[in-house]
Scaffold this active site. Structure first.
Site, PDB file in Angstrom:
ATOM      1  N   CYS A  35       5.691  -1.028  -7.077  1.00  0.00           N
ATOM      2  CA  CYS A  35       4.668  -0.564  -6.131  1.00  0.00           C
ATOM      3  C   CYS A  35       3.274  -0.967  -6.570  1.00  0.00           C
ATOM      4  CB  CYS A  35       4.754   0.951  -5.952  1.00  0.00           C
ATOM      5  SG  CYS A  35       4.406   1.854  -7.466  1.00  0.00           S
ATOM      6  N   CYS A 104       7.169   8.044  -8.945  1.00  0.00           N
ATOM      7  CA  CYS A 104       5.755   8.355  -9.195  1.00  0.00           C
ATOM      8  C   CYS A 104       5.648   9.370 -10.334  1.00  0.00           C
ATOM      9  CB  CYS A 104       5.101   8.909  -7.942  1.00  0.00           C
ATOM     10  SG  CYS A 104       5.499   7.984  -6.435  1.00  0.00           S
TER      11      CYS A 104
END
Ligand code: FES
Length: 148
Positions: A35, A104
């Site tokens: 990402c 994350c």
């Protein structure tokens, strides 16, 4: 149910401990190649206690919320305890993250470990490399099983 919990939204909108520590004892920077998000963690250590923790996150809302929560969870704690912090614990403390956002919280776990590793290295403190295997390896890929 909303995609993000109230806690995630709170830590995303009002992140705690944002910033840098100028004379940090340890700095860790980690990123996720997929990402492109980057997290930087700064720690101040006194007598084995993390007296201050700050972070900068260039990434998604979940990464910001995860790093904010992670700093809250380790600030004032002994290093030994901070090293036990897992991405699962961070995600749980946020009342959950969507499956595709679990990586994350992995960044937050790795950023904490990376900052502590930097502190150990700078101060020639011996450490168990097993404990840091994820930040010592090429990063991230070891945790792919956390994703969908
Ligand atoms: Fe990669 Fe959040 S989308 S850290």
């Amino acid at each position: 149910m909303a995609l993000y919990s109230a806690k995630v939204m709170d830590h995303f909108k009002n992140p705690r401990n944002v910033g840098i520590i100028e004379n940090a004892d340890g700095v860790g920077e980690v990123g996720n190649a997929k990402c492109g998000d980057i997290m930087k963690m700064y720690i101040k250590v006194e007598n084995g206690i993390l007296t201050d923790v700050k972070f900068e996150t260039f990434g998604c809302g979940s990464a910001i919320a995860s790093s904010s929560m992670a700093t809250e969870m380790i600030k004032g704690k002994p290093i030994s305890e901070a090293l036990q912090l897992t991405n699962k614990a961070v995600a749980e403390a946020l009342d959950g993250l969507p499956a595709h956002k679990l990586h994350c919280s992995v960044l937050a776990e790795e950023a904490v470990q990376s900052a502590i590793l930097d502190y150990y290295t700078k101060n020639n403190i011996p450490y168990d490399s097993e404990q840091f295997k994820c930040v010592l390896c090429a990063h991230g890929e070891e945790h792919v099983e956390e994703e969908e």
